[in-house]
Design a protein around this motif. Structure first.
Motif, PDB file in Angstrom:
ATOM      1  N   VAL A  34      -6.030 -37.178  16.286  1.00 26.49           N
ATOM      2  CA  VAL A  34      -6.906 -36.029  16.501  1.00 26.49           C
ATOM      3  C   VAL A  34      -6.948 -35.214  15.215  1.00 26.49           C
ATOM      4  O   VAL A  34      -5.904 -34.791  14.700  1.00 26.49           O
ATOM      5  CB  VAL A  34      -6.416 -35.161  17.673  1.00 26.49           C
ATOM      6  CG1 VAL A  34      -7.400 -34.017  17.927  1.00 26.49           C
ATOM      7  CG2 VAL A  34      -6.254 -36.011  18.927  1.00 26.49           C
ATOM      8  N   VAL A  35      -8.149 -34.984  14.693  1.00 25.60           N
ATOM      9  CA  VAL A  35      -8.336 -34.322  13.407  1.00 25.60           C
ATOM     10  C   VAL A  35      -9.103 -33.015  13.603  1.00 25.60           C
ATOM     11  O   VAL A  35     -10.140 -32.983  14.291  1.00 25.60           O
ATOM     12  CB  VAL A  35      -9.103 -35.239  12.431  1.00 25.60           C
ATOM     13  CG1 VAL A  35      -9.433 -34.510  11.126  1.00 25.60           C
ATOM     14  CG2 VAL A  35      -8.316 -36.515  12.148  1.00 25.60           C
ATOM     15  N   ASP A  36      -8.580 -31.942  13.017  1.00 26.36           N
ATOM     16  CA  ASP A  36      -9.313 -30.681  12.986  1.00 26.36           C
ATOM     17  C   ASP A  36     -10.367 -30.771  11.880  1.00 26.36           C
ATOM     18  O   ASP A  36     -10.028 -30.942  10.700  1.00 26.36           O
ATOM     19  CB  ASP A  36      -8.360 -29.520  12.724  1.00 26.36           C
ATOM     20  CG  ASP A  36      -9.102 -28.187  12.667  1.00 26.36           C
ATOM     21  OD1 ASP A  36      -9.521 -27.702  13.726  1.00 26.36           O
ATOM     22  OD2 ASP A  36      -9.276 -27.656  11.542  1.00 26.36           O
ATOM     23  N   ILE A  37     -11.628 -30.656  12.257  1.00 24.90           N
ATOM     24  CA  ILE A  37     -12.708 -30.875  11.298  1.00 24.90           C
ATOM     25  C   ILE A  37     -12.735 -29.799  10.221  1.00 24.90           C
ATOM     26  O   ILE A  37     -12.934 -30.082   9.039  1.00 24.90           O
ATOM     27  CB  ILE A  37     -14.059 -30.950  12.035  1.00 24.90           C
ATOM     28  CG1 ILE A  37     -14.072 -32.170  12.972  1.00 24.90           C
ATOM     29  CG2 ILE A  37     -15.217 -31.036  11.035  1.00 24.90           C
ATOM     30  CD1 ILE A  37     -15.305 -32.250  13.854  1.00 24.90           C
TER      31      ILE A  37
ATOM     32  N   ILE B 260     -15.612 -34.289  19.482  1.00 25.27           N
ATOM     33  CA  ILE B 260     -15.763 -33.363  20.599  1.00 25.27           C
ATOM     34  C   ILE B 260     -15.452 -31.972  20.074  1.00 25.27           C
ATOM     35  O   ILE B 260     -14.335 -31.711  19.599  1.00 25.27           O
ATOM     36  CB  ILE B 260     -14.818 -33.707  21.765  1.00 25.27           C
ATOM     37  CG1 ILE B 260     -15.146 -35.093  22.334  1.00 25.27           C
ATOM     38  CG2 ILE B 260     -14.907 -32.645  22.863  1.00 25.27           C
ATOM     39  CD1 ILE B 260     -14.195 -35.554  23.420  1.00 25.27           C
ATOM     40  N   GLY B 261     -16.445 -31.103  20.114  1.00 29.19           N
ATOM     41  CA  GLY B 261     -16.235 -29.749  19.604  1.00 29.19           C
ATOM     42  C   GLY B 261     -15.877 -29.764  18.137  1.00 29.19           C
ATOM     43  O   GLY B 261     -16.586 -30.342  17.317  1.00 29.19           O
ATOM     44  N   ASP B 262     -14.741 -29.131  17.819  1.00 30.68           N
ATOM     45  CA  ASP B 262     -14.325 -29.050  16.416  1.00 30.68           C
ATOM     46  C   ASP B 262     -13.259 -30.078  16.071  1.00 30.68           C
ATOM     47  O   ASP B 262     -12.566 -29.946  15.071  1.00 30.68           O
ATOM     48  CB  ASP B 262     -13.815 -27.641  16.101  1.00 30.68           C
ATOM     49  CG  ASP B 262     -12.652 -27.214  16.988  1.00 30.68           C
ATOM     50  OD1 ASP B 262     -12.243 -28.011  17.866  1.00 30.68           O
ATOM     51  OD2 ASP B 262     -12.146 -26.091  16.804  1.00 30.68           O
ATOM     52  N   LYS B 263     -13.129 -31.119  16.923  1.00 32.75           N
ATOM     53  CA  LYS B 263     -12.126 -32.156  16.692  1.00 32.75           C
ATOM     54  C   LYS B 263     -12.779 -33.527  16.541  1.00 32.75           C
ATOM     55  O   LYS B 263     -13.780 -33.827  17.188  1.00 32.75           O
ATOM     56  CB  LYS B 263     -11.118 -32.227  17.848  1.00 32.75           C
ATOM     57  CG  LYS B 263     -10.511 -30.894  18.259  1.00 32.75           C
ATOM     58  CD  LYS B 263      -9.684 -30.259  17.157  1.00 32.75           C
ATOM     59  CE  LYS B 263      -9.094 -28.929  17.651  1.00 32.75           C
ATOM     60  NZ  LYS B 263      -8.421 -28.194  16.547  1.00 32.75           N
TER      61      LYS B 263
ATOM     62  N   ALA C  94      -4.863 -33.753  10.248  1.00 36.80           N
ATOM     63  CA  ALA C  94      -4.512 -34.417  11.501  1.00 36.80           C
ATOM     64  C   ALA C  94      -3.594 -33.513  12.310  1.00 36.80           C
ATOM     65  O   ALA C  94      -2.575 -33.027  11.807  1.00 36.80           O
ATOM     66  CB  ALA C  94      -3.831 -35.744  11.211  1.00 36.80           C
ATOM     67  N   GLU C  95      -3.932 -33.269  13.557  1.00 44.47           N
ATOM     68  CA  GLU C  95      -3.164 -32.357  14.406  1.00 44.47           C
ATOM     69  C   GLU C  95      -2.241 -33.085  15.358  1.00 44.47           C
ATOM     70  O   GLU C  95      -1.179 -32.566  15.721  1.00 44.47           O
ATOM     71  CB  GLU C  95      -4.110 -31.478  15.215  1.00 44.47           C
ATOM     72  CG  GLU C  95      -4.878 -30.467  14.407  1.00 44.47           C
ATOM     73  CD  GLU C  95      -5.650 -29.512  15.279  1.00 44.47           C
ATOM     74  OE1 GLU C  95      -5.963 -28.405  14.794  1.00 44.47           O
ATOM     75  OE2 GLU C  95      -5.933 -29.846  16.449  1.00 44.47           O
ATOM     76  N   ALA C  96      -2.654 -34.266  15.801  1.00 45.83           N
ATOM     77  CA  ALA C  96      -1.851 -34.990  16.785  1.00 45.83           C
ATOM     78  C   ALA C  96      -2.220 -36.455  16.729  1.00 45.83           C
ATOM     79  O   ALA C  96      -3.278 -36.843  16.198  1.00 45.83           O
ATOM     80  CB  ALA C  96      -2.104 -34.438  18.185  1.00 45.83           C
ATOM     81  N   GLU C  97      -1.335 -37.284  17.268  1.00 47.48           N
ATOM     82  CA  GLU C  97      -1.641 -38.704  17.384  1.00 47.48           C
ATOM     83  C   GLU C  97      -0.995 -39.266  18.630  1.00 47.48           C
ATOM     84  O   GLU C  97       0.051 -38.785  19.086  1.00 47.48           O
ATOM     85  CB  GLU C  97      -1.219 -39.479  16.138  1.00 47.48           C
ATOM     86  CG  GLU C  97       0.225 -39.427  15.782  1.00 47.48           C
ATOM     87  CD  GLU C  97       0.517 -40.218  14.514  1.00 47.48           C
ATOM     88  OE1 GLU C  97       1.355 -41.136  14.591  1.00 47.48           O
ATOM     89  OE2 GLU C  97      -0.100 -39.931  13.466  1.00 47.48           O
TER      90      GLU C  97
ATOM     91  N   GLU D 111     -21.147 -31.610  16.172  1.00 51.29           N
ATOM     92  CA  GLU D 111     -22.034 -31.182  17.244  1.00 51.29           C
ATOM     93  C   GLU D 111     -23.182 -30.312  16.746  1.00 51.29           C
ATOM     94  O   GLU D 111     -24.237 -30.257  17.384  1.00 51.29           O
ATOM     95  CB  GLU D 111     -21.231 -30.473  18.331  1.00 51.29           C
ATOM     96  CG  GLU D 111     -20.300 -31.439  19.085  1.00 51.29           C
ATOM     97  CD  GLU D 111     -19.671 -30.827  20.309  1.00 51.29           C
ATOM     98  OE1 GLU D 111     -19.799 -29.595  20.498  1.00 51.29           O
ATOM     99  OE2 GLU D 111     -19.048 -31.569  21.089  1.00 51.29           O
ATOM    100  N   ASP D 112     -23.006 -29.646  15.609  1.00 50.95           N
ATOM    101  CA  ASP D 112     -24.119 -28.870  15.058  1.00 50.95           C
ATOM    102  C   ASP D 112     -25.030 -29.706  14.167  1.00 50.95           C
ATOM    103  O   ASP D 112     -26.038 -29.216  13.651  1.00 50.95           O
ATOM    104  CB  ASP D 112     -23.612 -27.644  14.301  1.00 50.95           C
ATOM    105  CG  ASP D 112     -22.793 -28.004  13.050  1.00 50.95           C
ATOM    106  OD1 ASP D 112     -22.657 -29.212  12.739  1.00 50.95           O
ATOM    107  OD2 ASP D 112     -22.289 -27.077  12.390  1.00 50.95           O
ATOM    108  N   GLY D 113     -24.671 -30.991  13.979  1.00 51.80           N
ATOM    109  CA  GLY D 113     -25.513 -31.900  13.207  1.00 51.80           C
ATOM    110  C   GLY D 113     -25.499 -31.673  11.715  1.00 51.80           C
ATOM    111  O   GLY D 113     -26.317 -32.242  10.992  1.00 51.80           O
TER     112      GLY D 113
END
Length: 719
Positions: free
Chosen positions: A121-124, A98-101, A129-132, A54-56
């Motif tokens: 779902v990945v924490d950037i 979306i956001g930091d994911k 990987a946090e969840a699937e 999101e910050d490009g």
């Protein structure tokens, strides 16, 4: 009248004057990142669908063959850096942020008949990987809504193209999944029974949200589009993408670029879809199964066709030397799309997989306006715009490293003031308003009297239509203003692999053809008149052919007149009788029909590479020779211009020891090639010096066959 106006607009955009008849701003490539840097140990690595944080500042791409997602740091967009890689079990197909994911669609299917997949779902920040979540089928496209509350996933459950001739139906059927980000819950949307064609087996391909949380979903093989309310999961509209007809297109894989064919009433079969606004859609008509409309279309939300590009994408690609004749059922094959607003201008970006171009259009609210075409590595698959930073990034999926080629790249472009630096060579239209198709420029010579006028030839890529191209090098970009077919007995000459051209002193040309016995193509010289008619054929002598290798003549130049007229032919690599590291410069005297040669010392190649010659030009007291290795990208070490004193070109008889000439480095071409901000191309094939002593260089694009299709044309100034 409308078609002619559009044609005029396209020509104006492509053929820029040296004063700059272009808009104040244009997109230019500013960097290229080889994705192998993120997966150094992977046998194959690809960038397919790409998005941005999101910050490009970070790009994230899916890598299906590598089994993961890659991160690219573009804090400095002109110097992208490897920023990590996350291996994911399965085949990642698409990613949204979306956001930091990051939300990654991953195909885990055991077979076509037992498809499966998950949303990971990945924490950037931590690259973990946090969840699937089990998606219940094989995912293709993933998209987010504007608010970041919903994710849509197209579950394709793709067909087996080898089963039943690749036809439908092939169960299980595909569907749509909507993921509620806050509730972490999944909703399945049934889209069977809607399409006119095989409605029981929808083939979802691509999804996109508009600002009202409406989802557009393409069913590619069904040639259908479905509109779904993202909040409720209710189908609110559906319609066929319709049929299209195109004329003045090339439909034959015949080694010739002839834009005289047509296709009638073919299904569009859209791949990507993007909302232009809340009421209009743009679709890329890949035509993956039965289609071939080879364009893009703008539709209303109710299915009315507001615009269709027809043959425009094909024609632009042909005029830029990017048309893929060797696989042209779908033309340039539009596949990926991006829509974004930069300042006050809304742009449509169309990724063309087979031509390796990005077509840029300006949305006018009515018929879009063609702006420019961007070169984009090999087979662009995904695009992401970052308007806040005036950036565009593309993901180019093909990895050819196993075959000695270049790997997959992410490329970055910037919108800024100034003219586009690509194309650098573009063709005019013929008398019937069709493109002068061209590709694979392999040799050039300058006109003896008119500065800036060149003649060039193409190699065996266009084997059914060997041609001489007349180039106006004073235009920007340089222009192919005429195309002359080389003929024998009134028909296009066969069994030629033209690699060199020089003036014959009488208004015609001498051409050098590189032979290949395996293809029954002779090693020979040909004299042609100004109309391309072959007047004489000179085969290589038996004394030379006794030690034949495939890598033969790569350039030809002429000195002297009458009894002293001599044709000098640069042989690409050593033949059987050449010492290692030496190659022949052949000499042929037309008056006496005698042959001789001198030896030229090659640079030492790097391990696993070879070095050879690709052009010879004579000017003043020197013969100028292009020497190169066969390496591309980061492995390229030698693309250079040397010169040999004419005083040393004293040929000896073939069969004996040849005098070894000396050489002097004139210019290293690698910085010139790197200045285009892609990867260094391998084939610098043409060099000519005009009547004012100005040198011009042209690369060979291999006819977009395992190639980016890019042709670079530039001047090195006076010699």
């Amino acid at each position: 009248m409308i078609a002619s106006k559009r044609l005029a607009a396209l020509s104006a955009a492509l053929l820029l004057s040296t004063a700059g008849a272009f808009a104040a701003e244009s997109f230019n490539r500013i960097a290229s990142f080889p994705v192998a840097l993120n997966a150094l140990d992977a046998e194959a690595s690809s960038s397919e669908i790409i998005t941005a944080s999101e910050d490009g500042m970070t790009l994230i791409y899916s890598d299906s063959p590598g089994g993961g997602i890659g991160f690219v740091d573009i804090t400095d967009p002109k110097a992208p850096k490897a920023a990590g890689y996350l291996a994911i079990e399965g085949e990642p197909t698409s990613v949204a942020i979306i956001g930091d994911k990051a939300y990654v669609g991953v195909n885990t299917s055991e077979s076509y008949t037992d498809p499966s997949g998950k949303l990971v779902v990945v924490d950037i920040a931590s690259r973990t990987a946090e969840a699937e979540y089990d998606l219940g089928g094989q995912p293709d496209s993933v998209a987010r809504n504007k608010a970041g509350t919903l994710i849509a996933v197209a579950i394709e459950n793709e067909r087996d193209e080898d089963a039943g001739d690749g036809g439908l139906p092939q169960m299980p059927a595909g569907f749509l999944v909507i993921f509620d980000v806050a509730a972490q819950s999944l909703k399945t949307v049934d889209v069977t029974g809607l399409a006119d064609v095989f409605g029981e087996d929808p083939e979802p391909e691509f999804v996109d949200f508009n600002d009202n949380d409406e989802i557009a979903l393409t069913l590619q093989e069904n040639n259908y589009i479905v509109i779904i309310d993202g909040k409720s999961g209710t189908v609110t509209g559906h319609f066929s993408a319709g049929l299209a007809s195109v004329s003045d297109v090339d439909t034959k894989k015949d080694g010739a670029l002839r834009f005289t064919g047509s296709q009638s009433d073919v299904p569009r079969e859209p791949d990507s879809v993007k909302w232009l606004d809340n009421d209009r859609l743009v679709i890329a008509n890949e035509g993956d199964w039965n289609g071939g409309s080879r364009g893009f279309s703008i539709l209303s939300k109710s299915g009315e066709v507001l615009f269709d590009s027809g043959n425009e994408l094909d024609h632009v690609a042909a005029r830029l030397g990017h048309y893929p004749d060797h696989r042209n059922k779908k033309g340039v094959e539009p596949e990926g799309l991006e829509v974004a607003t930069f300042g006050e201008e809304r742009y449509i970006f169309v990724a063309e997989e087979r031509s390796s171009l990005i077509a840029v259009y300006r949305d006018t609210g009515a018929e879009p306006e063609f702006v420019q075409a961007l070169p984009s590595g090999i087979s662009p698959e995904g695009l992401v715009a970052i308007p806040a930073r005036n950036l565009l990034a593309t993901a180019n999926e093909v990895d050819l490293r196993a075959d000695g080629g270049v790997g997959s790249h992410v490329m970055v472009y910037e919108l800024a003031e100034g003219e586009p630096n690509y194309p650098q060579l573009v063709s005019d239209l013929d008398a019937d308003g069709r493109p002068l198709g061209w590709a694979a420029i392999s040799g050039a010579v300058a006109d003896a009297e008119q500065p800036g006028l060149l003649y060039a030839v193409s190699d065996s890529v266009l084997s059914a239509e060997p041609a001489i191209y007349t180039i106006d090098a004073t235009a920007k970009p340089a222009r192919i203003i005429a195309k002359t077919i080389v003929t024998r007995g009134g028909d296009a000459a066969q069994k030629l692999d033209l690699e060199g051209i020089t003036l014959d002193g009488a208004g015609g040309f001498w051409l050098a053809s590189e032979g290949d016995s395996a293809k029954l193509t002779p090693h020979a010289l040909y004299r042609v008149d100004a109309d391309g008619k072959i007047l004489a054929e000179v085969p290589f002598p038996a004394a030379l052919l006794a030690d034949e290798k495939r890598f033969g003549a790569e350039g030809i130049a002429r000195t002297g007149e009458g009894e002293d007229e001599t044709l000098w032919i640069a042989m690409q690599r050593e033949w059987g009788d050449d010492p290692a590291g030496q190659v022949k410069l052949l000499a042929y005297k037309p008056a006496s029909k005698t042959w001789g040669a001198v030896a030229y010392p090659l640079e030492t190649p790097a391990e696993g590479a070879w070095v050879g010659l690709s052009e010879i030009t004579i000017h003043g007291d020197y013969a100028y020779i292009v020497e190169r290795d066969n390496q591309i990208g980061d492995k390229a070490q030698l693309k250079a211009l040397y010169r040999v004193p004419l005083a040393e070109l004293v040929p000896a008889e073939l069969g004996g020891e040849l005098p070894l000439v000396s050489k002097e480095l004139v210019r290293d071409f690698i910085p010139d090639l790197a200045a285009n901000n892609g990867y260094v191309l391998d084939k610098v094939e043409s060099f000519a010096i005009d009547a004012d002593g100005v040198g011009y260089v042209i690369t060979d694009n291999d006819g977009v066959d395992d190639s980016s299709g890019e042709t670079f044309f530039w001047s090195i100034g006076s010699l």
